[in-house]
Design an enzyme around this catalytic site. Sequence first.
Site, PDB file in Angstrom:
ATOM      1  N   GLU A 171     -75.468  54.077  39.859  1.00  0.00           N
ATOM      2  CA  GLU A 171     -74.986  54.090  41.240  1.00  0.00           C
ATOM      3  C   GLU A 171     -74.761  52.677  41.752  1.00  0.00           C
ATOM      4  O   GLU A 171     -73.829  52.426  42.527  1.00  0.00           O
ATOM      5  CB  GLU A 171     -75.976  54.855  42.124  1.00  0.00           C
ATOM      6  CG  GLU A 171     -75.983  56.350  41.828  1.00  0.00           C
ATOM      7  CD  GLU A 171     -77.234  57.071  42.262  1.00  0.00           C
ATOM      8  OE1 GLU A 171     -77.312  58.287  42.017  1.00  0.00           O
ATOM      9  OE2 GLU A 171     -78.138  56.432  42.848  1.00  0.00           O
ATOM     10  N   GLY A 173     -76.706  63.865  39.009  1.00  0.00           N
ATOM     11  CA  GLY A 173     -76.340  64.498  40.267  1.00  0.00           C
ATOM     12  C   GLY A 173     -75.284  65.569  40.136  1.00  0.00           C
ATOM     13  O   GLY A 173     -74.785  66.080  41.138  1.00  0.00           O
ATOM     14  N   ASN A 219     -87.286  57.993  40.608  1.00  0.00           N
ATOM     15  CA  ASN A 219     -86.383  57.179  41.412  1.00  0.00           C
ATOM     16  C   ASN A 219     -86.058  57.961  42.678  1.00  0.00           C
ATOM     17  O   ASN A 219     -85.282  58.917  42.646  1.00  0.00           O
ATOM     18  CB  ASN A 219     -85.101  56.873  40.619  1.00  0.00           C
ATOM     19  CG  ASN A 219     -84.083  56.102  41.443  1.00  0.00           C
ATOM     20  OD1 ASN A 219     -84.392  55.573  42.507  1.00  0.00           O
ATOM     21  ND2 ASN A 219     -82.847  56.045  40.958  1.00  0.00           N
ATOM     22  N   HIS A 248     -78.721  50.457  37.642  1.00  0.00           N
ATOM     23  CA  HIS A 248     -78.531  51.902  37.785  1.00  0.00           C
ATOM     24  C   HIS A 248     -77.046  52.203  37.962  1.00  0.00           C
ATOM     25  O   HIS A 248     -76.305  51.428  38.564  1.00  0.00           O
ATOM     26  CB  HIS A 248     -79.333  52.427  38.986  1.00  0.00           C
ATOM     27  CG  HIS A 248     -79.405  53.908  39.054  1.00  0.00           C
ATOM     28  ND1 HIS A 248     -78.374  54.682  39.532  1.00  0.00           N
ATOM     29  CD2 HIS A 248     -80.384  54.779  38.680  1.00  0.00           C
ATOM     30  CE1 HIS A 248     -78.718  55.968  39.462  1.00  0.00           C
ATOM     31  NE2 HIS A 248     -79.938  56.045  38.945  1.00  0.00           N
ATOM     32  N   LYS A 276     -84.485  57.027  45.250  1.00  0.00           N
ATOM     33  CA  LYS A 276     -83.179  56.664  45.815  1.00  0.00           C
ATOM     34  C   LYS A 276     -83.307  56.455  47.336  1.00  0.00           C
ATOM     35  O   LYS A 276     -84.344  56.000  47.812  1.00  0.00           O
ATOM     36  CB  LYS A 276     -82.128  57.697  45.422  1.00  0.00           C
ATOM     37  CG  LYS A 276     -82.052  57.876  43.902  1.00  0.00           C
ATOM     38  CD  LYS A 276     -80.887  58.704  43.441  1.00  0.00           C
ATOM     39  CE  LYS A 276     -80.894  58.821  41.921  1.00  0.00           C
ATOM     40  NZ  LYS A 276     -79.723  59.576  41.428  1.00  0.00           N
ATOM     41  N   GLU A 298     -78.655  56.506  30.789  1.00  0.00           N
ATOM     42  CA  GLU A 298     -78.092  57.392  31.799  1.00  0.00           C
ATOM     43  C   GLU A 298     -76.715  57.876  31.356  1.00  0.00           C
ATOM     44  O   GLU A 298     -75.752  57.113  31.423  1.00  0.00           O
ATOM     45  CB  GLU A 298     -77.867  56.646  33.112  1.00  0.00           C
ATOM     46  CG  GLU A 298     -79.068  56.096  33.811  1.00  0.00           C
ATOM     47  CD  GLU A 298     -78.633  55.500  35.135  1.00  0.00           C
ATOM     48  OE1 GLU A 298     -78.935  56.088  36.174  1.00  0.00           O
ATOM     49  OE2 GLU A 298     -77.947  54.457  35.138  1.00  0.00           O
ATOM     50  N   SER A 336     -80.644  63.726  34.918  1.00  0.00           N
ATOM     51  CA  SER A 336     -80.965  65.013  35.542  1.00  0.00           C
ATOM     52  C   SER A 336     -81.981  65.836  34.754  1.00  0.00           C
ATOM     53  O   SER A 336     -81.790  67.033  34.534  1.00  0.00           O
ATOM     54  CB  SER A 336     -79.685  65.833  35.763  1.00  0.00           C
ATOM     55  OG  SER A 336     -78.831  65.185  36.662  1.00  0.00           O
TER      56      SER A 336
END
Length: 248
Positions: A96, A172, A9, A94, A11, A166, A211
Amino acid sequence: MRQSLVVGNWKMNGTRSSAELLAKGIVAGLGSNSAAIAVCVPYVYLESVGAIVNNTKLALGAQNVADKPSGAFTGEISAGMLSELNCKYVIVGHSERRSYYGDTNESVAARFVQAQEKNIIPVLCVGETLAQREQDQTFAVIDEQLDAVINLAGIASFNAAVIAYEPVWAIGTGKTATDEQAQEVHHYIRQYIAAKDQTIADKIQILYGGSAKPDNAKGLFSQPDIDGGLIGGASLDAESFLKIYHSI
């Protein structure tokens, strides 16, 4: 036996030239690994990256899709548009998108359906925040996220889907769930699906999306219910991404 899958991904990163260079570097290092691999790139680079990955093992994906097929929805990109660019995968839900842009369980489910109507495989992201984990709400949160899709599209829709777990607290932040923590949730997800359809549970790919890096991927991927990874930062470097891919 489930085929392993690694999805990058990218991003909101890169330029057209760097995206093309990255795609070429990944393609060059794929080797004979039998696992599936894909990159989800920014919309504006789908066509140029798509030309590079065409007729290779590296599949093309997008990072989001509209929850409507067409219409007056300024700034949105439809599944039909993604299909024209030969996207095989699209990420939906996702963390985010949920956190920053207000995607709800219901809108994520609608995006999931739109993708499948154009024969694009949705990569459905589910997972809990740190606060939810500390309040022992992990499984309840995942139930709600999965149920929104099941209620709209039916359990059979997971025949043509991927799930990515996730742990939002590990994205992050440099933190990573331990192999055992990740496996516990992946096993829960598979059993939740199995309670509704064992055949689908046995075949669906469930990816770890928190991650993963070259130095921890092998341990994560060795767990029985972890079928690969949804890779963020490490997918922006061909060498790192390939190391993760080849650790399967």
